[in-house]
Each structure stands twice: as structure tokens, then as C-alpha cells.
Design an enzyme around this catalytic site. Structure first.
Site, PDB file in Angstrom:
ATOM      1  N   ASP A 166     -25.565 -22.214  12.439  1.00  0.00           N
ATOM      2  CA  ASP A 166     -24.690 -22.577  13.545  1.00  0.00           C
ATOM      3  C   ASP A 166     -23.458 -23.294  13.016  1.00  0.00           C
ATOM      4  O   ASP A 166     -23.527 -24.006  12.010  1.00  0.00           O
ATOM      5  CB  ASP A 166     -25.410 -23.533  14.527  1.00  0.00           C
ATOM      6  CG  ASP A 166     -26.572 -22.861  15.221  1.00  0.00           C
ATOM      7  OD1 ASP A 166     -26.515 -21.635  15.387  1.00  0.00           O
ATOM      8  OD2 ASP A 166     -27.533 -23.569  15.584  1.00  0.00           O
ATOM      9  N   GLU A 172     -31.976 -30.596  12.308  1.00  0.00           N
ATOM     10  CA  GLU A 172     -31.288 -29.308  12.419  1.00  0.00           C
ATOM     11  C   GLU A 172     -30.115 -29.234  11.441  1.00  0.00           C
ATOM     12  O   GLU A 172     -29.740 -28.166  10.990  1.00  0.00           O
ATOM     13  CB  GLU A 172     -30.774 -29.083  13.843  1.00  0.00           C
ATOM     14  CG  GLU A 172     -30.127 -27.710  13.977  1.00  0.00           C
ATOM     15  CD  GLU A 172     -29.584 -27.379  15.336  1.00  0.00           C
ATOM     16  OE1 GLU A 172     -29.215 -28.297  16.071  1.00  0.00           O
ATOM     17  OE2 GLU A 172     -29.533 -26.185  15.654  1.00  0.00           O
ATOM     18  N   ASP A 224     -27.946 -31.991  20.177  1.00  0.00           N
ATOM     19  CA  ASP A 224     -28.213 -30.665  20.716  1.00  0.00           C
ATOM     20  C   ASP A 224     -27.144 -30.304  21.748  1.00  0.00           C
ATOM     21  O   ASP A 224     -26.743 -31.144  22.546  1.00  0.00           O
ATOM     22  CB  ASP A 224     -29.597 -30.661  21.367  1.00  0.00           C
ATOM     23  CG  ASP A 224     -29.906 -29.312  21.952  1.00  0.00           C
ATOM     24  OD1 ASP A 224     -30.089 -28.370  21.165  1.00  0.00           O
ATOM     25  OD2 ASP A 224     -29.936 -29.199  23.191  1.00  0.00           O
TER      26      ASP A 224
HETATM   27  P1  AFP Z   1     -25.461 -25.710  20.006  1.00  0.00           P
HETATM   28  O1  AFP Z   1     -26.014 -27.053  19.557  1.00  0.00           O
HETATM   29  O2  AFP Z   1     -24.955 -24.864  18.887  1.00  0.00           O
HETATM   30  O3  AFP Z   1     -24.483 -25.841  21.141  1.00  0.00           O
HETATM   31  O4  AFP Z   1     -26.721 -24.858  20.559  1.00  0.00           O
HETATM   32  C1  AFP Z   1     -27.323 -25.290  21.710  1.00  0.00           C
HETATM   33  C2  AFP Z   1     -28.670 -24.655  21.897  1.00  0.00           C
HETATM   34  O5  AFP Z   1     -29.475 -24.789  20.751  1.00  0.00           O
HETATM   35  C3  AFP Z   1     -29.362 -25.261  23.118  1.00  0.00           C
HETATM   36  O6  AFP Z   1     -29.002 -26.571  23.378  1.00  0.00           O
HETATM   37  C4  AFP Z   1     -28.926 -24.346  24.236  1.00  0.00           C
HETATM   38  O7  AFP Z   1     -29.839 -24.296  25.300  1.00  0.00           O
HETATM   39  C5  AFP Z   1     -28.798 -23.036  23.563  1.00  0.00           C
HETATM   40  O8  AFP Z   1     -28.520 -23.274  22.184  1.00  0.00           O
HETATM   41  C6  AFP Z   1     -27.670 -22.258  24.146  1.00  0.00           C
HETATM   42  O9  AFP Z   1     -27.610 -21.029  23.555  1.00  0.00           O
HETATM   43  P2  AFP Z   1     -26.644 -19.886  24.126  1.00  0.00           P
HETATM   44  O10 AFP Z   1     -25.230 -20.359  23.910  1.00  0.00           O
HETATM   45  O11 AFP Z   1     -26.999 -18.682  23.329  1.00  0.00           O
HETATM   46  O12 AFP Z   1     -26.958 -19.733  25.579  1.00  0.00           O
END
Ligand code: AFP
Length: 337
Positions: free
Chosen positions: A64, A93, A117
Site C-alpha cells: 500500500d 502493517e 488504518d
Molecule cells: P488504507 O489504510 O490504505 O486507506 O486502507 C484501508 C483499508 O485497509 C480499510 O481501512 C478499508 O476498509 C479498506 O482498506 C478499504 O479498501 P477499498 O478502498 O478497497 O474499499
């Protein structure tokens, strides 16, 4: 006169005394979670003013994009837990490998965390969270052992999350129910605001990235069609809520009921979310509140992880809603055989 509010510190000490009459170690770890949250909340709030928005230009170990706030949150968490001398290994993470922190006789715990997160929400003033799950290294794992501690989520001793939203909330369980605390910014204290949270058996909302609908397995698609059908007696159609930040979406489901889904799609053959520091801690919280957490086929808390950054599919929330999802998955699988 109003009774004086219960602070997180007092609640933790009383709960540990009642259920884990040991040495105050869990209290110390939880107070460090609160400490991290108190540092991150204002930093997130002023990020746009102090150059903390945007990417650092690197990907994290699981591919990511890494935001400046991700790096700051990770550093803050590592330093805070190192200080306790209680954490033998920390899995984050944001770190490719286990961070071995302490080796003394007191270092009896492993901490799994997603320090920030939903960090793709940093630049749009959206909600974010910190997720944590704690295991005790007993039964085979000696203090200072360098192999990652990989256990079923059901064996966590404490788990929870912090939600950075319109207010900052810390929700935790040590296996005896779930309680939520809201940060009083003026006092600088987390105060008990959501006592003994119970996840309703059924809810009105579903939460999923519907952009992947046509990539999902037939059972998942059929379930979505079912929740979108109109049927007043069973409370359908369910309302859709999705913020892209797991903690924010999950918090709504925990309090109001419903279901959060992240199934496998073409880019994520095993689902997107991480088992050890996203699914398992949140699964522990939700199950302690009477809800259910599943891959669709088996309980999240029964999975033995094989690696620290392992991904998993997840359906989590109200017990009846998750059971219904599992039924659709099982029926579709049966039909395919
Ligand atoms: P980020 O930390 O990269 O924003 O990812 C967030 C996550 O792990 C979680 O918090 C969300 O529910 C999910 O990914 C969102 O994923 P999509 O963008 O694929 O819907």
C-alpha cells in the site's frame, strides 16, 4: 449532582483486578494505546497545517502507498510500547518484519497493530483508526524467541481500536465485554461513554466496496441482491454505508448493527484486509459484543495465521446478518459442486 465520570485508567485497573489479577501489565499496555491515541488525534487534526498530509513516496511492506501520517503513527506506537518493557514482539502493517522490542523477563506480550488504518482518508478529512490485538507468549513461546507468535485470534488477551472521527474514541475488550471511551480533549482523559456495548442481532446497514460487485463470488453477489431487495418484515432493503476506513465502518456496525464485508476480488484473491492486525482484533471485539466474525466459511478467530501480513476475507457484524451471509456462501458453493 452528576456521578463523576469513569476514566479509562480507572476502568482498566478495576477490570484487570476483577478478571486478570496479575501485575497490572495489561493496564500498562492499554494506557500506552491511549497515550498513542492522544498523540495521534491532534496530529491528525492539524496535519494539513504542519505538512503531514500526502505520501512519503514509498509503499509499505504489503504494497500500500505509505502516507506521512502512517509513518508517524507507526513510529509513535513503536516508541510507546518499547517504553513499557512488556512487549517482546510488535507486528505492524507498516513494518516488513517483526520488531523485536524487549527481551527481559517482563516481555511477555506480542502486539499486532495497524497504527493508522484508513490512511487514504488523511487528505480528505475523513475518519481513521488504530487497531490493536495483544497476545501473551505462554505455552511454548519463550521470552525473547524470535519466531513470530502466530496464534488464533481467539487467544488474544486484549484487543480494540481507536476511532479518530468527530471525536476520538477508544473501544476495547479484555474478554469480558466491550466498553467505549470518548476523549475529553480539555481534560486529556478518555471517559467511559459507551458501557457494555452490545451489537444488535440484526441491523439496518451493510458496508462494502460495491465497486467490486462483479468480481465477487456468486454467493456474495446473491447476498448483496438479497439485502437490496424490498421486504419490510425483514428490514430490507438495508442501507449502504461505506467510508473506506474499516474502523469507522465497523464502529457503526458494532453500535447500530448490520454487516461489514470485504470479500475476495480480482486484485485480492484472499480478501484485502490483514488477518492478524485488522480482522482478528476487530473479530474479538465484535464477538465479545455478541456479534459474529467470519470468512464466510469459518470463524475469523479460529484461523491459525501462517504469516504476519496474511490477508483474509471477512464478514463481520450482527450475528444474524453474518449467519445469513454464510448461508448464501454455503448454498452457492453447494450449487457449484
Ligand atoms: P488504507 O489504510 O490504505 O486507506 O486502507 C484501508 C483499508 O485497509 C480499510 O481501512 C478499508 O476498509 C479498506 O482498506 C478499504 O479498501 P477499498 O478502498 O478497497 O474499499
Amino acid at each position: 449532582m452528576q456521578p463523576s465520570p469513569i476514566t479509562l485508567g480507572r476502568h482498566i485497573i478495576e477490570e484487570e483486578h476483577r478478571h486478570h489479577p496479575t501485575t497490572g501489565e495489561l493496564s500498562r499496555l492499554l494506557m500506552q494505546v491511549a497515550f498513542v491515541a492522544k498523540i495521534l488525534a491532534p496530529e491528525i487534526g492539524r496535519a494539513a497545517l504542519v505538512g503531514q498530509l500526502g505520501l512519503v513516496g514509498e509503499k509499505n511492506p504489503t504494497g500500500d502507498s505509505q502516507k506521512k501520517l502512517d509513518v508517524f503513527a507507526n513510529q509513535t506506537a513503536v516508541e510507546a510500547f518499547a517504553e513499557t518493557g512488556l512487549v517482546a514482539g510488535l507486528v505492524s502493517e507498516e513494518l516488513a518484519e517483526v520488531k523485536h522490542i524487549a527481551t527481559g523477563a517482563q516481555a511477555k506480550y506480542w502486539l499486532f497493530t495497524d497504527p493508522l488504518d484508513g490512511s487514504s482518508n488523511t487528505d480528505i478529512n475523513g475518519s481513521m483508526g488504530t487497531i490493536f490485538g495483544v497476545y501473551r507468549c505462554d505455552g511454548g513461546q519463550s521470552v525473547g524467541d524470535s519466531t513470530p507468535l502466530l496464534r488464533k485470534g481467539a487467544t488474544q488477551v486484549v484487543a480494540g481500536y481507536v476511532l479518530y472521527g468527530t471525536s476520538t474514541m477508544l473501544v476495547y475488550t479484555s474478554g469480558h465485554g466491550v466498553n467505549g471511551f470518548t476523549l475529553d480533549r480539555e481534560l486529556g482523559e478518555f471517559l467511559l461513554s459507551h458501557e457494555n456495548i452490545k451489537c444488535p442481532a440484526r441491523g439496518r446497514y451493510y458496508s462494502a466496496n460495491l465497486g467490486h460487485f462483479y468480481e465477487w463470488a456468486p454467493g456474495v453477489r446473491k447476498y448483496i441482491e438479497y439485502v437490496e431487495e424490498s421486504d419490510l418484515p425483514t428490514g430490507r432493503p438495508m442501507g449502504l454505508r461505506y467510508s473506506g476506513a474499516l474502523v469507522a465502518d465497523l464502529h457503526r456496525i458494532l453500535v447500530d448493527g448490520g454487516i461489514y464485508l470485504y470479500p475476495a476480488d480480482s486484485a485480492h484473491r484472499d480478501g484485502k484486509l490483514r488477518l492478524t492486525y485488522e480482522c482478528a482484533p476487530l473479530g474479538f471485539v465484535v464477538e465479545q459484543a455478541g456479534g459474529r466474525a467470519s470468512t464466510g466459511r469459518k470463524p475469523i478467530l479460529e484461523i491459525e495465521p501462517e504469516s504476519i501480513h496474511q490477508r483474509s476475507q471477512i464478514a463481520i457484524g450482527s450475528s444474524q446478518d453474518v449467519l445469513m451471509f454464510e448461508k448464501f456462501v454455503a448454498e452457492a458453493k453447494g450449487a457449484a459442486q
